[in-house]
Design a protein around this motif. Structure first.
Motif, short mmCIF file in Angstrom:
data_model
loop_
_atom_site.label_atom_id
_atom_site.label_comp_id
_atom_site.label_asym_id
_atom_site.label_seq_id
_atom_site.Cartn_x
_atom_site.Cartn_y
_atom_site.Cartn_z
N UNK A 116 0.80 -1.16 -0.12
CA UNK A 116 0.11 -0.41 0.01
C UNK A 116 0.38 0.88 0.38
N UNK A 117 2.35 1.73 -0.06
CA UNK A 117 2.98 2.06 -0.09
C UNK A 117 2.67 3.52 -1.10
N UNK A 118 2.76 4.34 -1.71
CA UNK A 118 2.62 5.29 -3.06
C UNK A 118 3.91 5.23 -3.39
N UNK A 119 3.76 5.06 -4.82
CA UNK A 119 4.68 4.80 -5.75
C UNK A 119 5.76 5.78 -5.81
N UNK A 120 5.72 7.15 -5.62
CA UNK A 120 6.91 8.29 -5.10
C UNK A 120 7.36 7.66 -3.81
N UNK A 121 7.07 7.13 -3.25
CA UNK A 121 7.75 6.66 -1.55
C UNK A 121 8.59 5.02 -1.94
N UNK A 122 7.57 4.88 -2.56
CA UNK A 122 8.31 3.31 -3.52
C UNK A 122 9.89 3.43 -3.83
N UNK A 123 9.85 4.00 -5.00
CA UNK A 123 10.67 3.98 -5.66
C UNK A 123 11.73 4.28 -5.12
N UNK A 124 11.24 5.64 -4.03
CA UNK A 124 12.50 5.33 -3.33
C UNK A 124 13.22 5.06 -2.43
N UNK A 125 12.24 4.42 -1.30
CA UNK A 125 13.17 2.87 -0.74
C UNK A 125 13.65 1.99 -1.90
N UNK A 126 13.03 1.48 -2.45
CA UNK A 126 13.56 0.76 -2.94
C UNK A 126 14.87 0.78 -3.65
N UNK A 127 15.48 2.12 -4.08
CA UNK A 127 16.53 2.39 -4.64
C UNK A 127 17.98 2.55 -3.64
N UNK A 128 16.89 2.45 -2.34
CA UNK A 128 17.59 3.12 -1.16
C UNK A 128 18.35 1.64 -0.22
N UNK A 129 17.53 0.67 -0.42
CA UNK A 129 18.21 -0.69 -0.96
C UNK A 129 18.82 -1.06 -1.33
N UNK A 130 17.91 -1.15 -2.97
CA UNK A 130 19.20 -1.26 -4.00
C UNK A 130 20.52 -0.79 -3.62
N UNK A 131 21.03 0.28 -3.42
CA UNK A 131 22.32 1.31 -2.90
C UNK A 131 22.52 0.29 -1.58
N UNK A 132 22.16 -0.23 -0.49
CA UNK A 132 22.72 -0.57 0.30
C UNK A 132 23.47 -2.24 0.05
N UNK A 133 22.68 -3.13 -0.77
CA UNK A 133 23.47 -4.39 -1.53
C UNK A 133 24.18 -3.64 -2.81
N UNK A 134 24.81 -2.71 -3.37
CA UNK A 134 25.68 -2.09 -4.22
C UNK A 134 25.19 -2.22 -5.26
#
Ligand code: ADP
Ligand code: MG
Length: 226
Positions: A116-134
């Motif tokens: 249920x997360x909004x598109x914008x926030x989801x994109x931000x969070x996903x980018x953060x975690x993909x960056x965390x895993x390199x």
């Protein structure tokens, strides 16, 4: 403060095929604690995956209880279980299970959008975690354009980015060579510790198990401290 988040008590499970019944779990008990990684080891066919599926409400035990923060999960309806999983659980499998037609970023966003997360926030969070895993350079790559280790990192980002309180992992590095397996495992445990999640990881790799906080052995359908 009680750090136990999940407590399985006397779990029994048999598979029946025709007249033949195989008793896989015979009263298995264990608990998972916040901020702690628990490894479950045991020979092939000993019931590790069966137990993990039951812990994740993907399979139902014949008897026994499964308490999550004081609530018995075995009593939930199927739709309540699905809502519970979406809110609280992260799964990592031996095979990444990324969707082939979507980019790494879209794959990691998926569980956030479902929750249920909004598109914008989801994109931000996903980018953060993909960056965390390199994988900051791989946002738009499809799974087929990534190496085995990269795909598994993306699968870990996808499991962790909703910040679940419990993470269940079935041989998460089983498809990787030794060097990649160790790097991915270290990343996985560092990130889960940072978020304070409880981790239950099934593995047949004793050297990885030894790096967890606790090692349990499953044998003859029951669990013992190694
Ligand atoms: P592990 O993960 O430790 O290798 P599993 O939990 O996958 O073991 O399997 C435990 C036992 O249960 C095996 O003997 C397996 O063949 C059997 N089993 C697992 N899933 C099923 C199923 N859906 N139907 C029938 N038998 C199954
Ligand atoms: Mg298995």
């Amino acid at each position: 403060m009680n750090d136990t988040i999940l407590k399985a008590l006397n779990i029994r499970k048999a598979y029946r095929e025709g007249s033949i019944s195989t008793q896989v779990l015979r009263g298995a008990s264990m608990e998972a604690r916040r901020g702690m990684a628990t490894a479950i080891i045991g020979r092939s066919g000993s019931g590790k995956s069966t137990l993990l599926h039951i812990l994740g409400t993907l399979d139902t035990p014949d008897s026994g209880s499964l308490m999550f923060n004081g609530e018995d999960l075995t009593k939930l309806s199927d739709s309540q279980k699905a809502a519970f999983r979406s809110k609280n659980l992260g799964f990592v499998y031996q095979f990444h299970h990324l969707l082939p037609d979507f980019s790494a970023l879209e794959n990691v966003m998926m569980p956030l959008l479902i929750a249920g997360m909004g598109m914008r926030q989801a994109r931000q969070r996903a980018a953060e975690y993909l960056s965390l895993v390199g994988l900051e350079g791989k946002f738009s790559s499809r799974p087929s354009e990534m190496s085995g280790g990269e795909r598994q990192r993306a699968a870990i980002a996808r499991a962790l980015c909703p910040r679940p309180s419990l993470i269940l992992a079935d041989e998460p590095t089983g498809n990787l060579d030794a060097k990649n397996a160790q790097a991915v495992f270290d990343l996985f445990t560092t990130l889960t510790k940072k978020d304070g999640a409880a981790v239950v990881m099934v593995t047949h790799d004793n050297s990885l198990a030894a790096r967890c906080d606790r090692v349990l052995t499953i044998s003859d359908g029951v669990i013992a401290d190694a």
